[in-house]
Design a protein around this motif. Structure first.
Motif, PDB file in Angstrom:
ATOM      1  N   HIS A 254     -31.245  13.657  36.753  1.00 37.39           N
ATOM      2  CA  HIS A 254     -32.257  14.592  36.252  1.00 37.39           C
ATOM      3  C   HIS A 254     -33.508  13.850  35.771  1.00 37.39           C
ATOM      4  O   HIS A 254     -34.628  14.301  35.978  1.00 37.39           O
ATOM      5  CB  HIS A 254     -31.675  15.458  35.133  1.00 37.39           C
TER       6      HIS A 254
ATOM      7  N   PRO B 272     -35.097  30.234  50.086  1.00 40.04           N
ATOM      8  CA  PRO B 272     -33.933  30.183  49.206  1.00 40.04           C
ATOM      9  C   PRO B 272     -33.396  31.588  48.962  1.00 40.04           C
ATOM     10  O   PRO B 272     -34.109  32.578  49.184  1.00 40.04           O
ATOM     11  CB  PRO B 272     -34.494  29.573  47.912  1.00 40.04           C
ATOM     12  N   GLY B 273     -32.164  31.686  48.536  1.00 34.63           N
ATOM     13  CA  GLY B 273     -31.616  32.983  48.116  1.00 34.63           C
ATOM     14  C   GLY B 273     -30.755  33.662  49.154  1.00 34.63           C
ATOM     15  O   GLY B 273     -30.222  34.742  48.898  1.00 34.63           O
TER      16      GLY B 273
ATOM     17  N   ILE C  89     -21.549  24.547  50.001  1.00 35.98           N
ATOM     18  CA  ILE C  89     -22.114  23.239  50.312  1.00 35.98           C
ATOM     19  C   ILE C  89     -23.553  23.205  49.831  1.00 35.98           C
ATOM     20  O   ILE C  89     -24.340  24.084  50.170  1.00 35.98           O
ATOM     21  CB  ILE C  89     -22.069  22.989  51.835  1.00 35.98           C
ATOM     22  N   ALA C  90     -23.896  22.188  49.046  1.00 34.34           N
ATOM     23  CA  ALA C  90     -25.248  22.089  48.495  1.00 34.34           C
ATOM     24  C   ALA C  90     -26.121  21.212  49.394  1.00 34.34           C
ATOM     25  O   ALA C  90     -25.622  20.523  50.282  1.00 34.34           O
ATOM     26  CB  ALA C  90     -25.196  21.498  47.093  1.00 34.34           C
ATOM     27  N   LEU C  91     -27.438  21.224  49.124  1.00 37.82           N
ATOM     28  CA  LEU C  91     -28.328  20.277  49.797  1.00 37.82           C
ATOM     29  C   LEU C  91     -27.876  18.869  49.406  1.00 37.82           C
ATOM     30  O   LEU C  91     -27.738  18.566  48.235  1.00 37.82           O
ATOM     31  CB  LEU C  91     -29.772  20.504  49.342  1.00 37.82           C
TER      32      LEU C  91
ATOM     33  N   LEU D 241     -35.351  12.947  38.789  1.00 38.87           N
ATOM     34  CA  LEU D 241     -35.977  14.135  39.380  1.00 38.87           C
ATOM     35  C   LEU D 241     -37.283  14.465  38.661  1.00 38.87           C
ATOM     36  O   LEU D 241     -38.298  14.751  39.291  1.00 38.87           O
ATOM     37  CB  LEU D 241     -35.018  15.330  39.323  1.00 38.87           C
ATOM     38  N   HIS D 242     -37.234  14.421  37.332  1.00 42.39           N
ATOM     39  CA  HIS D 242     -38.461  14.673  36.563  1.00 42.39           C
ATOM     40  C   HIS D 242     -39.555  13.689  36.971  1.00 42.39           C
ATOM     41  O   HIS D 242     -40.702  14.070  37.183  1.00 42.39           O
ATOM     42  CB  HIS D 242     -38.188  14.548  35.055  1.00 42.39           C
TER      43      HIS D 242
ATOM     44  N   GLU E 277     -29.683  30.322  42.864  1.00 43.08           N
ATOM     45  CA  GLU E 277     -28.893  31.146  43.766  1.00 43.08           C
ATOM     46  C   GLU E 277     -27.436  30.736  43.686  1.00 43.08           C
ATOM     47  O   GLU E 277     -27.099  29.696  43.123  1.00 43.08           O
ATOM     48  CB  GLU E 277     -29.437  31.120  45.202  1.00 43.08           C
TER      49      GLU E 277
ATOM     50  N   PRO F  27     -32.930  22.035  37.516  1.00 42.51           N
ATOM     51  CA  PRO F  27     -32.762  21.133  36.370  1.00 42.51           C
ATOM     52  C   PRO F  27     -34.041  20.983  35.550  1.00 42.51           C
ATOM     53  O   PRO F  27     -33.998  20.430  34.458  1.00 42.51           O
ATOM     54  CB  PRO F  27     -32.383  19.794  37.008  1.00 42.51           C
ATOM     55  N   LEU F  28     -35.160  21.453  36.087  1.00 44.58           N
ATOM     56  CA  LEU F  28     -36.388  21.399  35.298  1.00 44.58           C
ATOM     57  C   LEU F  28     -36.440  22.574  34.322  1.00 44.58           C
ATOM     58  O   LEU F  28     -37.239  22.610  33.413  1.00 44.58           O
ATOM     59  CB  LEU F  28     -37.626  21.404  36.207  1.00 44.58           C
TER      60      LEU F  28
ATOM     61  N   ARG G  36     -40.861  14.592  40.466  1.00 49.03           N
ATOM     62  CA  ARG G  36     -41.741  15.768  40.436  1.00 49.03           C
ATOM     63  C   ARG G  36     -43.103  15.423  39.845  1.00 49.03           C
ATOM     64  O   ARG G  36     -44.139  15.853  40.336  1.00 49.03           O
ATOM     65  CB  ARG G  36     -41.105  16.894  39.603  1.00 49.03           C
TER      66      ARG G  36
ATOM     67  N   TYR H 181     -26.509  27.149  42.186  1.00 47.00           N
ATOM     68  CA  TYR H 181     -27.696  26.307  42.280  1.00 47.00           C
ATOM     69  C   TYR H 181     -28.548  26.573  41.045  1.00 47.00           C
ATOM     70  O   TYR H 181     -28.801  27.724  40.708  1.00 47.00           O
ATOM     71  CB  TYR H 181     -28.535  26.693  43.500  1.00 47.00           C
TER      72      TYR H 181
ATOM     73  N   ARG I 262     -28.200  23.494  56.742  1.00 46.01           N
ATOM     74  CA  ARG I 262     -26.739  23.360  56.633  1.00 46.01           C
ATOM     75  C   ARG I 262     -26.016  24.709  56.671  1.00 46.01           C
ATOM     76  O   ARG I 262     -26.593  25.746  56.369  1.00 46.01           O
ATOM     77  CB  ARG I 262     -26.376  22.663  55.317  1.00 46.01           C
TER      78      ARG I 262
ATOM     79  N   LEU J  40     -20.467  28.359  43.924  1.00 47.65           N
ATOM     80  CA  LEU J  40     -21.494  27.315  43.879  1.00 47.65           C
ATOM     81  C   LEU J  40     -22.721  27.898  43.200  1.00 47.65           C
ATOM     82  O   LEU J  40     -23.244  28.922  43.626  1.00 47.65           O
ATOM     83  CB  LEU J  40     -21.836  26.858  45.303  1.00 47.65           C
TER      84      LEU J  40
ATOM     85  N   VAL K  10     -25.289  12.521  36.206  1.00 44.43           N
ATOM     86  CA  VAL K  10     -26.152  13.706  36.246  1.00 44.43           C
ATOM     87  C   VAL K  10     -27.405  13.506  35.390  1.00 44.43           C
ATOM     88  O   VAL K  10     -28.514  13.858  35.809  1.00 44.43           O
ATOM     89  CB  VAL K  10     -25.364  14.957  35.781  1.00 44.43           C
TER      90      VAL K  10
END
Lengths: 209, 319
Positions: free
Chosen positions: B294, B21-22, B234-236, B297-298, A18, A32-33, B301, A29, B254, A27, B290
């Motif tokens: 990532h 989301p969205g 603003i991101a999470l 994050l992998h 988004e 990353p997967l 998950r 979003y 937020r 911004l 970054v």
């Protein structure tokens, strides 16, 4: 920013989840997967090369009826006029004659970021109010604000629209979109009451062209 | 059906799913659970899809009564759950009979507990989600927290086998929780000493923290040139620093945009641990790049996907 958002949407850039446009930033979003940071930056950079030729869908023009002539609703109109060195009717005329581009929506749900005409720029209130009713139309700095939910705020309130910019009771709760054009139509207190009643019953259709 | 016997005086228990989301471009945040891993685990325990609606309870839990047989699982913070007054294990599916009373107490360790019900809570989805966004009075149960006397409908579902999560995460993040951050996007607006203070100091989590943001107090993060910027998204996990030099981490409820400088973003996989920290305790920030973020994050998950559910004994009895 809106053109960039539009192009990224249209092209279906992989991994984009988004986007949040603002005055001078977008911004993005991403997951990353699905896509790495470098690959995403490369895709977005490639899209920016087409910005000059991008054709945006025409902007909607949304009319917001606004009652300026009741001190209960427009409680800062007199003071703001004094501060700006204008007569109140002149301030109202300048405000209602202008067209406003919705740069983006945010802060609270459905709240539009609009820029004021030069002549109406005014320093924010020294002491913000703790609670402003939704629909309050305010001036502050270079911005015009229409409060979408009851919130604190440091803007000079010069009117109120009976429309709900955010209504959690309907399936599509947000009235305005980034890229819209907003116009304010002066109404009297009686019309304000009539429209507010229709809005409460969900029978009012906003004028959108 | 589940009846809410007591939800305490404060609005602390809400219906959540994985969020909506969205809609940030309309100023509507995603909401959803603060501790995603604990939420998902609770759903898997009772045989639900990861995104079925359940409860998030902050600080102290509610008292509930099952009005028909179902299974529940309680994960996240340790609120010492009981059924009819008897202690029951967390991170374990528990079969309830009609009339059984479940009580979650004050959090002994951690901050937020999750309760999943077999079938999931049946409230109307709003913008594609059942998550509650209280400030916007949106989603969940009339856009608000649970109150005494509410009833929650559940979707029909079979009673799942009795099982538990093997090796669940510790509910207590410790006196100091370290979260990973990626510096930026406006880290260049701070002095070198300011960035150093941010990355080496311990920041106390303040009482005013909520689902919108975690407010912190600690070594002052000095700006190089002003603390205001032209408002942007603003991101999470965005860490914004207003003029007072004290960081605020923006969370699931937020605002979509803001005008304070942003020094860093907390990695999504560490938001859950931050969410379990109690006010008065501390948070530290550790910078990663970054690529490293990532990679982590992998890993995170994969660990979520590997959550091992172990079946215990016989299929739970239906009553």
């Amino acid at each position: 920013m809106r053109a960039l958002e539009h192009l990224i949407q249209q092209k279906g850039v992989p991994g984009v989840v988004e986007m949040v446009p603002s005055y001078s930033a977008l911004l993005v979003y991403y997951d990353p997967l699905v896509v790495g940071y470098d690959a995403l930056c490369a895709s977005v950079t490639a899209v920016t090369r087409e910005l000059d030729t991008a054709v945006l869908p025409p902007a909607r023009v949304v009319e917001l009826p606004c009652c300026y002539d009741d001190p209960e609703l427009a409680f800062d109109l007199e003071a703001a006029a004094v501060k700006l060195g204008l007569e109140p009717p002149e301030l109202v005329r300048l405000h209602a004659e202008a067209t406003y581009h919705v740069y983006f929506i945010g802060f609270t749900p459905g709240l539009p970021y609009l820029m004021l005409p030069e002549r109406l720029r005014i320093p924010r209130l020294d002491t913000p109010r703790t609670a402003l009713p939704p629909g309050s139309v305010g001036l502050g700095g270079g911005q015009c604000c229409v409060y979408s939910v009851e919130s604190p705020g440091g803007f000079w309130i010069i009117g109120r629209t009976p429309l709900r910019l955010y209504d959690p009771e309907v399936s599509d709760p947000v009235l305005l979109q980034p890229g819209d054009t907003v116009r304010f139509r002066p109404i009297d207190r009686r019309t304000f009451g009539e429209i507010a009643a229709a809005v409460a019953e969900h029978t009012y259709r906003p004028v959108i062209t | 059906m589940i009846r809410v016997l007591d939800a305490g005086p404060l609005p602390l228990t809400t219906v959540q799913d994985l969020g909506r989301p969205g809609h940030l471009r309309y100023g509507i945040p995603p909401s959803g659970p603060m501790d995603r891993l604990a939420f998902v685990a609770a759903n898997r325990l009772v045989g639900n899809a990861d995104g079925a609606a359940g409860l998030e309870c902050a600080l102290v839990g509610p008292r509930l009564e099952a009005m028909r047989p179902c299974a529940i699982a309680v994960t996240g913070a340790d609120m010492a759950p009981t059924v009819n007054g008897e202690r029951r294990p967390r991170w374990t599916a528990i079969a309830l009979r009609a009339g059984d009373q479940v009580r979650l107490g004050p959090a002994k360790a951690g901050m937020r507990a999750y309760v999943a019900f077999s079938g999931g809570i049946d409230v109307p989805p709003v913008l594609g989600s059942r998550a509650t966004y209280m400030r916007g009075q949106l989603g969940g149960l009339e856009g608000r927290a649970l109150r005494k006397g509410d009833t929650l409908r559940l979707f029909d579902a079979p009673i799942p086998p009795a099982r538990r999560v093997v090796d669940p995460p510790d509910a207590d993040p410790g006196l100091e929780v370290t979260v990973r951050v990626v510096l930026g996007p406006e880290a260049d607006r701070f002095t070198e000493a300011g960035v150093k203070a941010f990355l080496t100091g311990a920041y106390e989590l303040l009482q005013q923290s909520d689902r919108m943001g975690a407010r912190l107090r600690g070594p002052r993060i000095a700006h190089a040139r002003g603390h205001d910027i032209i408002s942007n998204g603003i991101a999470l996990g965005t860490v914004q620093v207003p003029g007072d030099g004290q960081p605020i981490v923006l969370l699931v409820d937020r605002q979509s945009a803001g005008g304070y400088t942003k020094i860093a973003t907390v990695c999504s996989f560490d938001i859950g641990r931050l969410a379990q920290q109690k006010p008065g305790r501390h948070v530290r920030f550790q910078a990663v790049d970054v690529a490293e973020a990532h990679r982590l994050l992998h890993e995170h998950r994969a660990a979520t996907d590997r959550l091992v559910l172990e079946t215990i004994g016989q299929r739970m009895e239906k009553s």
